[in-house]
Design an enzyme around this catalytic site. Structure first.
Site, PDB file in Angstrom:
ATOM      1  CG  HIS A 154     -46.442  50.037  49.101  1.00 35.48           C
ATOM      2  ND1 HIS A 154     -47.358  49.457  47.787  1.00 35.48           N
ATOM      3  CD2 HIS A 154     -47.336  50.679  50.196  1.00 35.48           C
ATOM      4  CE1 HIS A 154     -48.391  49.285  48.661  1.00 35.48           C
ATOM      5  NE2 HIS A 154     -48.549  50.004  50.044  1.00 35.48           N
ATOM      6  CE1 TYR A 184     -43.620  49.827  41.422  1.00 35.39           C
ATOM      7  CE2 TYR A 184     -43.135  48.722  39.958  1.00 35.39           C
ATOM      8  CZ  TYR A 184     -44.192  49.268  40.951  1.00 35.39           C
ATOM      9  OH  TYR A 184     -45.817  49.712  41.010  1.00 35.39           O
ATOM     10  N   PRO A 234     -48.880  50.745  31.536  1.00 37.99           N
ATOM     11  CG  PRO A 234     -51.420  50.404  31.374  1.00 37.99           C
ATOM     12  CD  PRO A 234     -50.509  50.270  30.891  1.00 37.99           C
ATOM     13  CE1 TYR A 258     -46.598  45.838  40.318  1.00 38.11           C
ATOM     14  CE2 TYR A 258     -46.725  45.917  37.732  1.00 38.11           C
ATOM     15  CZ  TYR A 258     -46.883  46.287  39.288  1.00 38.11           C
ATOM     16  OH  TYR A 258     -47.004  48.227  39.364  1.00 38.11           O
ATOM     17  CE  LYS A 279     -41.036  54.173  35.946  1.00 37.06           C
ATOM     18  NZ  LYS A 279     -40.331  54.151  37.232  1.00 37.06           N
TER      19      LYS A 279
HETATM   20  P1  FAS Z   1     -53.720  63.967  31.107  1.00 39.79           P
HETATM   21  O1  FAS Z   1     -54.511  63.705  29.643  1.00 39.79           O
HETATM   22  O2  FAS Z   1     -53.979  63.437  32.457  1.00 39.79           O
HETATM   23  O3  FAS Z   1     -54.168  65.335  30.765  1.00 39.79           O
HETATM   24  C1  FAS Z   1     -54.465  65.981  29.734  1.00 39.79           C
HETATM   25  C2  FAS Z   1     -55.683  67.153  30.040  1.00 39.79           C
HETATM   26  O4  FAS Z   1     -55.708  68.030  29.023  1.00 39.79           O
HETATM   27  C3  FAS Z   1     -57.807  66.954  30.294  1.00 39.79           C
HETATM   28  O5  FAS Z   1     -57.149  67.128  31.335  1.00 39.79           O
HETATM   29  C4  FAS Z   1     -57.840  66.941  29.148  1.00 39.79           C
HETATM   30  O6  FAS Z   1     -58.988  67.178  29.294  1.00 39.79           O
HETATM   31  C5  FAS Z   1     -57.148  68.503  28.795  1.00 39.79           C
HETATM   32  N1  FAS Z   1     -57.582  68.434  27.137  1.00 39.79           N
HETATM   33  C6  FAS Z   1     -56.926  67.640  26.141  1.00 39.79           C
HETATM   34  N2  FAS Z   1     -57.607  68.356  25.352  1.00 39.79           N
HETATM   35  C7  FAS Z   1     -57.754  69.957  25.348  1.00 39.79           C
HETATM   36  C8  FAS Z   1     -58.039  70.692  24.906  1.00 39.79           C
HETATM   37  N3  FAS Z   1     -58.649  70.599  23.017  1.00 39.79           N
HETATM   38  N4  FAS Z   1     -58.016  72.044  25.386  1.00 39.79           N
HETATM   39  C9  FAS Z   1     -57.962  72.035  26.786  1.00 39.79           C
HETATM   40  N5  FAS Z   1     -57.902  70.899  27.830  1.00 39.79           N
HETATM   41  C10 FAS Z   1     -57.279  69.597  26.957  1.00 39.79           C
HETATM   42  N6  FAS Z   1     -50.011  55.482  34.519  1.00 39.79           N
HETATM   43  C11 FAS Z   1     -49.826  55.105  35.747  1.00 39.79           C
HETATM   44  O7  FAS Z   1     -49.050  55.220  35.422  1.00 39.79           O
HETATM   45  N7  FAS Z   1     -50.679  53.550  36.053  1.00 39.79           N
HETATM   46  C12 FAS Z   1     -51.730  53.524  35.729  1.00 39.79           C
HETATM   47  O8  FAS Z   1     -52.794  52.303  35.734  1.00 39.79           O
HETATM   48  C13 FAS Z   1     -52.445  54.166  34.604  1.00 39.79           C
HETATM   49  N8  FAS Z   1     -53.848  54.316  34.638  1.00 39.79           N
HETATM   50  C14 FAS Z   1     -54.631  54.524  33.230  1.00 39.79           C
HETATM   51  C15 FAS Z   1     -55.578  54.312  32.945  1.00 39.79           C
HETATM   52  C16 FAS Z   1     -56.132  55.014  31.676  1.00 39.79           C
HETATM   53  C17 FAS Z   1     -57.605  54.720  31.331  1.00 39.79           C
HETATM   54  C18 FAS Z   1     -55.723  56.309  30.693  1.00 39.79           C
HETATM   55  C19 FAS Z   1     -56.005  57.263  29.560  1.00 39.79           C
HETATM   56  C20 FAS Z   1     -54.008  56.662  31.651  1.00 39.79           C
HETATM   57  C21 FAS Z   1     -53.998  56.184  32.647  1.00 39.79           C
HETATM   58  N9  FAS Z   1     -51.949  55.855  33.370  1.00 39.79           N
HETATM   59  C22 FAS Z   1     -51.257  55.711  33.809  1.00 39.79           C
HETATM   60  C23 FAS Z   1     -51.771  57.358  32.527  1.00 39.79           C
HETATM   61  C24 FAS Z   1     -52.035  58.635  32.995  1.00 39.79           C
HETATM   62  O9  FAS Z   1     -52.025  58.123  34.470  1.00 39.79           O
HETATM   63  C25 FAS Z   1     -51.001  59.973  32.962  1.00 39.79           C
HETATM   64  O10 FAS Z   1     -49.618  58.815  32.298  1.00 39.79           O
HETATM   65  C26 FAS Z   1     -51.335  60.610  32.918  1.00 39.79           C
HETATM   66  O11 FAS Z   1     -52.566  60.952  33.306  1.00 39.79           O
HETATM   67  C27 FAS Z   1     -50.455  61.950  32.658  1.00 39.79           C
HETATM   68  O12 FAS Z   1     -50.808  63.040  32.491  1.00 39.79           O
HETATM   69  P2  FAS Z   1     -50.861  64.236  31.829  1.00 39.79           P
HETATM   70  O13 FAS Z   1     -49.754  64.321  30.683  1.00 39.79           O
HETATM   71  O14 FAS Z   1     -51.356  65.348  32.312  1.00 39.79           O
HETATM   72  O15 FAS Z   1     -51.874  64.190  31.251  1.00 39.79           O
HETATM   73  C1  PHB Z   2     -52.706  51.152  40.447  1.00 38.92           C
HETATM   74  O1  PHB Z   2     -52.844  51.509  41.012  1.00 38.92           O
HETATM   75  O2  PHB Z   2     -53.714  51.724  39.688  1.00 38.92           O
HETATM   76  C2  PHB Z   2     -51.797  50.742  39.534  1.00 38.92           C
HETATM   77  C3  PHB Z   2     -49.794  49.971  40.248  1.00 38.92           C
HETATM   78  C4  PHB Z   2     -49.473  49.574  39.388  1.00 38.92           C
HETATM   79  C5  PHB Z   2     -49.041  49.844  38.194  1.00 38.92           C
HETATM   80  C6  PHB Z   2     -50.502  50.398  36.844  1.00 38.92           C
HETATM   81  C7  PHB Z   2     -51.950  50.819  38.172  1.00 38.92           C
HETATM   82  O3  PHB Z   2     -47.934  49.811  37.622  1.00 38.92           O
END
Ligand code: FAS
Ligand code: PHB
Length: 389
Positions: A72, A384, A294, A203, A298
């Site tokens: 994009h 961004y 989100p 957005y 980032k």
């Molecule tokens: P993660 O949380 O992805 O991974 C951590 C891992 O550790 C998991 O697999 C978990 O099961 C494991 N773990 C936890 N406790 C443990 C233990 N005791 N023993 C062993 N393993 C364990 N970011 C965006 O940029 N855009 C978005 O739209 C967006 N939407 C999101 C929606 C939701 C519902 C959530 C929760 C987050 C969202 N995020 C978004 C942020 C997300 O993408 C995080 O930044 C990203 O997953 C970070 O990656 P990790 O640091 O690897 O953490």
């Molecule tokens: C998504 O595609 O999930 C998404 C994209 C941009 C954002 C947040 C989420 O700022």
């Protein structure tokens, strides 16, 4: 069991760290308390910064990303009557890719299981010990219910917001600082079998609330709308969701495309930073140390930036026996964390309605400024698409 780096958590941070270390000859073991199916199915981020794409490509993880990812050139900012496209390459020479976090994780898991370092799913009772020594260890129960001990040189806490690692840092003598902001709104997110009615993300500011038009492929749309944090997903029928989105994206001569909703959930919004991101031989990376709303796309990208920095520090520590990068890791990582935290707060504050008429005028003024000033647009574009490492 013994390894050089014990990694807790097989999210994007833990899996990428293991991959980057392996490419430098450092061995690791990744411990994950969920199943492979669960980890690969979690619907989360969708936007990859240029840096993230470059890192994944250089780590040999870019094939499917470049085949199936959507490149994009920018995003659209919308407010009533106006939809304005920001041209990222013209503004800052960088772009972004749409490639779901689920796909990034699937690619990393597949590479790990195809001859990469050990990746153990379904572990439990993970406990980190002796991080203030040069021989930390991780105690855990494996998927077969057998108690194990993983002796390490270093432990990486990439276990997300709810994992155990951050608390171990807090128990250390260096003290811990926490900053947190809970926002007065949440996102209701859907996945739908509907071809996106837009070439790039939208957005949208609207008096009823913010809405985001994203996507996962030419046939799958990912959309969000701002709701009150107290809202329950069962109170949102598909029709009510589509009506809310149609209202907030309304523009003469344009129509929302709808389809079967395959996933819906409500995501709370918070900013969270924990410092330091290290205690002795335990290093935190990703959501274990910080959470951003989100809106600025980032979260995943910040986790990748942490891991690039941490992998370089651990190679220097374990191969060159030099502690300079490891000693600088937390402060260096936190500078980027606060930059991403500010940008995510700024995007969130500009786009989410509070019901206050004065706030609404400030937000509309900010949006008009970004849509009319190259300087203001460049500031958004640079943040961004991801500031250079
Ligand atoms: P993660 O949380 O992805 O991974 C951590 C891992 O550790 C998991 O697999 C978990 O099961 C494991 N773990 C936890 N406790 C443990 C233990 N005791 N023993 C062993 N393993 C364990 N970011 C965006 O940029 N855009 C978005 O739209 C967006 N939407 C999101 C929606 C939701 C519902 C959530 C929760 C987050 C969202 N995020 C978004 C942020 C997300 O993408 C995080 O930044 C990203 O997953 C970070 O990656 P990790 O640091 O690897 O953490
Ligand atoms: C998504 O595609 O999930 C998404 C994209 C941009 C954002 C947040 C989420 O700022």
């Amino acid at each position: 069991m013994r390894t050089q780096v014990g990694i807790i958590g097989a999210g994007p941070a833990g899996l990428l760290l293991s991959r980057l270390l392996a490419l430098q000859g450092i061995d690791s073991v990744v411990l994950e308390n969920r199943s492979r199916e669960y980890v690969e199915a979690r619907v989360r981020a969708g936007i990859l910064e240029q840096n993230t794409v470059d890192v994944l490509t250089e780590a040999g993880m870019g094939d499917r990303l470049h085949r199936e990812g959507l490149e994009h050139r920018g995003i659209h900012l919308q407010y009533p009557g106006v939809r304005h496209q920001l041209d990222f390459p013209a503004l800052c020479g960088r772009r972004v890719w749409v490639y779901g976090q689920t796909e990034v994780v699937k690619d990393l898991v597949a590479a790990q299981l195809a001859g990469g370092p050990p990746l153990l799913f379904d572990v439990s009772d993970v406990a980190v010990e002796d991080v203030d020594t040069d021989s930390p260890r991780i105690r855990f129960t494996d998927a077969d219910g057998v108690a194990r001990v993983l002796e390490c040189d270093v432990v990486a806490g990439t276990d997300g917001f709810h994992g155990p690692s951050r608390a171990v840092v807090a128990e250390g003598g260096s003290g811990q600082q926490l900053w947190e902001r809970t926002y007065p709104y949440a996102w209701l997110g859907i996945l739908a079998d509907a071809p996106p009615a837009t070439d790039e993300l939208i957005y949208a500011w609207h008096p009823d609330g913010f809405a985001l038009y994203s996507m996962r492929s030419p046939s799958v749309s990912r959309l969000y709308l701002q709701v009150d944090p107290s809202e329950r997903i069962e109170d949102w029928s598909d029709d009510r969701i589509w009506e809310g989105l149609a209202t907030r994206f309304a523009l003469d001569g344009w129509e929302l495309s709808t389809g079967r909703i395959t996933e819906k959930s409500i995501l709370p919004m918070r900013s969270f930073v924990s410092a330091p991101m290290r205690r002795g031989r335990l290093f935190l990376a990703g959501d274990a140390a910080h959470i951003v709303p989100p809106t600025g796309a980032k979260g995943l990208n910040l986790a990748v930036a942490d891991v690039v920095l941490l992998s370089r520090a651990l190679v220097r520590l374990l191969q060159d026996k030099e502690t300079d990068l490891a000693d600088a890791y937390s402060d260096t990582a936190l500078r980027r964390v606060w930059r991403a935290t500010h940008f995510s707060w700024w995007m969130t504050s500009m786009l989410h309605t509070s019901g206050d008429a004065f706030d609404a005028q400030l937000q509309l003024s900010q949006l008009r400024r970004v849509c009319s000033s190259e300087a203001a647009a460049r500031e958004l574009a640079e943040n961004y698409t991801g500031l250079p490492y």
